[in-house]
Scaffold this motif. Structure first.
Motif, short mmCIF file in Angstrom:
data_model
loop_
_atom_site.label_atom_id
_atom_site.label_comp_id
_atom_site.label_asym_id
_atom_site.label_seq_id
_atom_site.Cartn_x
_atom_site.Cartn_y
_atom_site.Cartn_z
N ALA A 50 0.96 -1.11 0.10
CA ALA A 50 -0.06 0.11 -0.16
C ALA A 50 0.86 1.34 -0.02
N ASP A 51 1.93 1.46 0.77
CA ASP A 51 3.02 2.32 0.76
C ASP A 51 3.45 2.72 -0.49
N PRO A 56 -6.18 1.88 -3.42
CA PRO A 56 -7.16 1.06 -2.48
C PRO A 56 -6.87 -0.49 -3.09
N TYR A 57 -6.41 -0.67 -4.34
CA TYR A 57 -6.02 -1.87 -4.96
C TYR A 57 -4.79 -2.46 -3.74
N GLY A 58 -3.94 -1.62 -3.56
CA GLY A 58 -2.41 -1.90 -2.99
C GLY A 58 -2.85 -2.23 -1.39
N ILE A 59 -3.84 -1.52 -0.74
CA ILE A 59 -4.34 -1.59 0.54
C ILE A 59 -5.02 -2.97 0.35
N LEU A 92 -4.89 -5.95 -1.62
CA LEU A 92 -4.16 -7.01 -2.03
C LEU A 92 -3.00 -7.15 -1.07
N GLY A 93 -2.63 -5.96 -0.52
CA GLY A 93 -1.40 -6.15 0.50
C GLY A 93 -1.77 -6.95 2.02
N TYR A 94 -3.08 -6.70 2.15
CA TYR A 94 -3.60 -7.37 3.29
C TYR A 94 -4.01 -8.63 2.96
N GLU A 150 -0.59 -7.45 5.28
CA GLU A 150 0.16 -5.98 5.67
C GLU A 150 -1.14 -5.25 5.80
N VAL A 151 -0.92 -4.40 7.02
CA VAL A 151 -1.89 -3.38 7.33
C VAL A 151 -1.25 -1.98 7.57
#
Length: 285
Positions: free
Chosen positions: A95-96, A245-248, A250-252, A257-258
């Motif tokens: 996400a970052d 939002p895709y990154g947030i 898929l990362g989770y 990842e949060v």
């Protein structure tokens, strides 16, 4: 412009943003493969596709003399941008790294003002400043080596901003496939020695991810091109921010990842400013 065309353009841009996010997922999913091996495969596939299109279109590979330096500069800066981006993706939350990557339109605006003498108004200047404040929330500056991946992410969007400024300059001067071909070719040639020196023989699963890096990058670029063919950039570029939002998500789902509260605040600032500038630029036109 027809409603159907704009709907198509928006859909293509959403798919493009997803493609670039999936490329980052593939980069992150194989930490055992050296960075330059990933960079090599990412650009080899794009090079082959762009070369095939140039042959298919009977366009050839000739670059006009006056355009050779801009094409070279775009290619070299783009190569540096990919290295910095992959380094950041490997070490940051998905996400970052996506949030920082979405600052590239802002850096393009800055360099377009500096080098192409494009005009900006007070609202755009404020938007640029606030966007970088959002980036600081994501980076969380500190006097330690832990900040290096975030600085790499910022370096990536700086190189991308410079590279896309040259693309903007070449807009009506060279075929887009020529620009993509020479960028990819330079990246392949420059990354090959380091990829060979640190070569790690991938297992079958790693090969799938390596090839996916190139395929997702190629498809994302393809859909972005078709998005801009169906509608002006000012109408659809904002939808590229769906990558955050895709990154947030898929990362989770994939890496557990949060993002922390500061990253979320930074991401919200970047998205809000993007929407504000999108509406502001539409009114200007």
């Amino acid at each position: 412009m027809k409603v159907e065309q704009k709907t198509k353009a928006i859909f293509y841009m959403l798919i493009s943003a997803l493609g670039f996010t999936l490329m980052s997922v593939a980069v992150k999913a194989i930490p055992g493969i050296p960075l330059f091996e990933k960079v090599f495969l990412r650009n080899l596939i794009s090079c082959l596709v762009a070369g095939f299109l140039l042959i298919y279109q009977r366009r050839g590979f000739y670059v006009k003399k006056e355009n050779r330096f801009p094409v070279f500069a775009r290619s070299f800066l783009g190569f540096l941008g990919v290295i910095a981006n992959f380094y950041a993706v490997e070490r940051l939350l998905l996400a970052d790294s996506n949030m920082l990557n979405k600052l590239s339109p802002i850096t393009v605006s800055i360099f377009a003002v500096l080098f192409l003498k494009e005009k900006v108004d007070k609202q755009q200047v404020i938007g640029i400043i606030v966007s970088f404040i959002g980036a600081l929330f994501v980076v969380k500056p500190s006097f330690s080596l832990s900040v290096l991946p975030s600085l790499a992410g910022l370096a990536s969007v700086t190189f991308a901003g410079l590279a896309y400024t040259f693309v903007r300059y070449l807009n009506d001067k060279e075929n887009p496939n020529i620009i993509v071909f020479y960028f990819s070719l330079m990246s392949v040639v420059c990354s090959a020695p380091l990829a060979i020196y640190n070569y790690v023989n991938p297992n079958p699963i790693q090969w799938i991810f390596l090839i996916s890096i190139g395929l997702f990058a190629c498809l994302a670029q393809f859909f972005m091109t078709y998005s801009y063919k169906n509608a002006p950039a000012s109408e659809v570029a904002v939808y590229n921010y769906s990558g955050i939002p895709y990154g947030i998500i898929l990362g989770y789902l994939l890496f557990n990842e949060v993002p922390d509260i500061y990253s979320l605040i930074g991401g919200i600032i970047i998205i809000v400013v993007a929407i504000y500038l999108y509406n502001h630029n539409k009114k200007r036109k």
